[in-house]
Design an enzyme around this catalytic site. Sequence first.
Site, PDB file in Angstrom:
ATOM      1  N   ARG A  71       0.643  -1.172  -0.060  1.00 51.94           N
ATOM      2  CA  ARG A  71      -0.021   0.077   0.043  1.00 51.94           C
ATOM      3  C   ARG A  71       1.025   1.326  -0.095  1.00 51.94           C
ATOM      4  O   ARG A  71       1.020   2.066   1.226  1.00 51.94           O
ATOM      5  CB  ARG A  71      -0.872  -0.204   1.207  1.00 51.94           C
ATOM      6  CG  ARG A  71      -2.377  -0.904   0.800  1.00 51.94           C
ATOM      7  CD  ARG A  71      -3.184  -0.978   1.800  1.00 51.94           C
ATOM      8  NE  ARG A  71      -4.257  -1.535   1.479  1.00 51.94           N
ATOM      9  CZ  ARG A  71      -5.380  -1.904   2.158  1.00 51.94           C
ATOM     10  NH1 ARG A  71      -5.380  -1.592   3.494  1.00 51.94           N
ATOM     11  NH2 ARG A  71      -6.567  -2.512   1.498  1.00 51.94           N
ATOM     12  N   GLN A  95      -1.493   2.381  -5.778  1.00 52.04           N
ATOM     13  CA  GLN A  95      -2.879   2.716  -5.406  1.00 52.04           C
ATOM     14  C   GLN A  95      -4.107   2.053  -6.481  1.00 52.04           C
ATOM     15  O   GLN A  95      -5.016   1.429  -6.058  1.00 52.04           O
ATOM     16  CB  GLN A  95      -3.195   4.021  -5.138  1.00 52.04           C
ATOM     17  CG  GLN A  95      -2.685   4.730  -3.731  1.00 52.04           C
ATOM     18  CD  GLN A  95      -3.117   6.053  -3.495  1.00 52.04           C
ATOM     19  OE1 GLN A  95      -3.263   6.961  -4.490  1.00 52.04           O
ATOM     20  NE2 GLN A  95      -3.490   6.524  -2.516  1.00 52.04           N
ATOM     21  N   ASP A 120      -4.694  -1.752  -5.929  1.00 53.03           N
ATOM     22  CA  ASP A 120      -4.809  -2.260  -4.646  1.00 53.03           C
ATOM     23  C   ASP A 120      -6.266  -2.944  -4.517  1.00 53.03           C
ATOM     24  O   ASP A 120      -7.375  -2.176  -4.335  1.00 53.03           O
ATOM     25  CB  ASP A 120      -4.866  -1.245  -3.708  1.00 53.03           C
ATOM     26  CG  ASP A 120      -4.979  -1.436  -2.091  1.00 53.03           C
ATOM     27  OD1 ASP A 120      -5.346  -2.428  -1.975  1.00 53.03           O
ATOM     28  OD2 ASP A 120      -4.831  -0.459  -1.177  1.00 53.03           O
ATOM     29  N   SER A 161      -8.503  -2.504  -1.107  1.00 49.06           N
ATOM     30  CA  SER A 161      -9.164  -1.318  -1.114  1.00 49.06           C
ATOM     31  C   SER A 161     -10.476  -1.529  -1.920  1.00 49.06           C
ATOM     32  O   SER A 161     -11.433  -1.052  -1.503  1.00 49.06           O
ATOM     33  CB  SER A 161      -8.309  -0.088  -1.392  1.00 49.06           C
ATOM     34  OG  SER A 161      -7.505   0.075  -0.287  1.00 49.06           O
ATOM     35  N   TYR A 200      -0.187   2.217  10.402  1.00 47.89           N
ATOM     36  CA  TYR A 200      -0.824   0.885  10.839  1.00 47.89           C
ATOM     37  C   TYR A 200      -1.451   0.913  12.159  1.00 47.89           C
ATOM     38  O   TYR A 200      -0.396   1.462  13.065  1.00 47.89           O
ATOM     39  CB  TYR A 200       0.001  -0.295  10.510  1.00 47.89           C
ATOM     40  CG  TYR A 200       0.238  -0.395   8.860  1.00 47.89           C
ATOM     41  CD1 TYR A 200      -0.556  -1.132   8.112  1.00 47.89           C
ATOM     42  CD2 TYR A 200       1.300   0.330   8.408  1.00 47.89           C
ATOM     43  CE1 TYR A 200      -0.482  -1.047   6.656  1.00 47.89           C
ATOM     44  CE2 TYR A 200       1.510   0.154   7.131  1.00 47.89           C
ATOM     45  CZ  TYR A 200       0.663  -0.343   6.288  1.00 47.89           C
ATOM     46  OH  TYR A 200       0.970  -0.469   4.734  1.00 47.89           O
TER      47      TYR A 200
END
Length: 461
Positions: free
Chosen positions: A126, A131, A134, A137, A234
């Site tokens: 990520r 993006q 991904d 997501s 995270y």
Amino acid sequence: MKIAIPKERRPNETRVAASPETVKKLVALGCDVFVEKGAGVAASFTDTAFKDAGATIGKDAATTYKDAKAVLKVQKPIAGGKDDELKVLSQGTVVIGITDPYRSEKELDAYSKAGLTAFAMDFVPRITRAQSMDVLSSQSNLAGYKSVLDGAGVFNRAFPMMMTAAGTVAPAKVFVMGAGVAGLQAIATARRLGAVVSATDVRPASKEQVESLGAKFVAVEDDEFKQAETAGGYAKEMSDAYKAKQAALIAETIAKVDMVITTALIPGRPAPVLVTAEMVKSMKPGSVIVDLAVETGGNCELSVAGKVVEKDGISIVGYSNVPGRLATDASSLYAKNVYNFFELMFDKEAKDLKIDWNDEIIKGTCVTHEGSIVHPALAHSEKKPVSKTEPKVSAESEAAPVKTTAAKTATAKRAPAKRAPAKKVPVKTAAANKATPKKTTTKSTASKSGTKAEAKDGGNA
């Protein structure tokens, strides 16, 4: 070169790895695209639509797979049994799909023995550059949206406040547990339907995101909470004392709401139990729980995978493959993710594969290559003594992103580590690579970022 798009054969899988739009783009690159007959029917993509986009329709799996250099899939290939897909795949074939590597030891062993170069789309790092690839997501976003609709479907009351001549209907109260991609979309959807929404997450940065969507943030905001996030953005493991305080607050909150939506997952481990049987019993009759983590054990102690069950007057929704319940959009988004990833390894001039093993995205997603399981984050890859000249590496888990400019994952710093195969497997030059992954001799864990484990949002891809 030939690209195969097979029909998905795993239970409850309605998605397909290509759309007419991405087929047209693949053909424009100079690829021969074969789509198995009926592959897109469940996603409302007809064979005619694929054919009009430039694809050849394969009458069966064998025809579709034959001589393919690359296979684009949603779920991992089936190894063994009557639907065995490996028997029609050539050594050296590149397979791209959602592999669920932490729970797929037997399958990965089979892929390595078959000489496949397998890439796990659920391992895409990520980072900003990735993006558009991904899948976690894109699929979690749809899962979060659908979770609210699934909950509303079994809820025996209205969501918005309604003022009528006969009286006023109070708005539903929805509590979302986990403010990652799925959770944030669930918040936004519940708010659009008129519910009063609250949410919780252990990451301090999520508070602002939750409140920006008009929801109330619920958490024990002490000093430990303020430090509950790694440098990469995270969530990290909290102390037992904090967990006890947070659990008490959550139990108090759950008893007052009409619907709970849970989205918490931890890579490589069973989903954490967030809603206990006692909490379920404390809810008002007619309330609903939607468990998006049910396929990995569930966030609710009483949820059952693939079913809607009722306990103590509470409906607990545990549908499997929630993104697949929106097959058309889920397939379209997934197909774009896969196309963007495939384009990364395709040489437009040579019109063939050219894999750059120094690319951090390539290294971060490759799980099997040349007869070996190569990803250092997999516990069942070979563990060897660390070389004096090569530092240790580890793979950071695919947690819900709160910072898209996070530091590069550790898997990007070294080429994949190889596990010596039990039997030497000759591999064709289907990948058309000039460079091959460097050997690393690492001892890694499934999730390492200075903490025991890092949570990610739900909505299984």
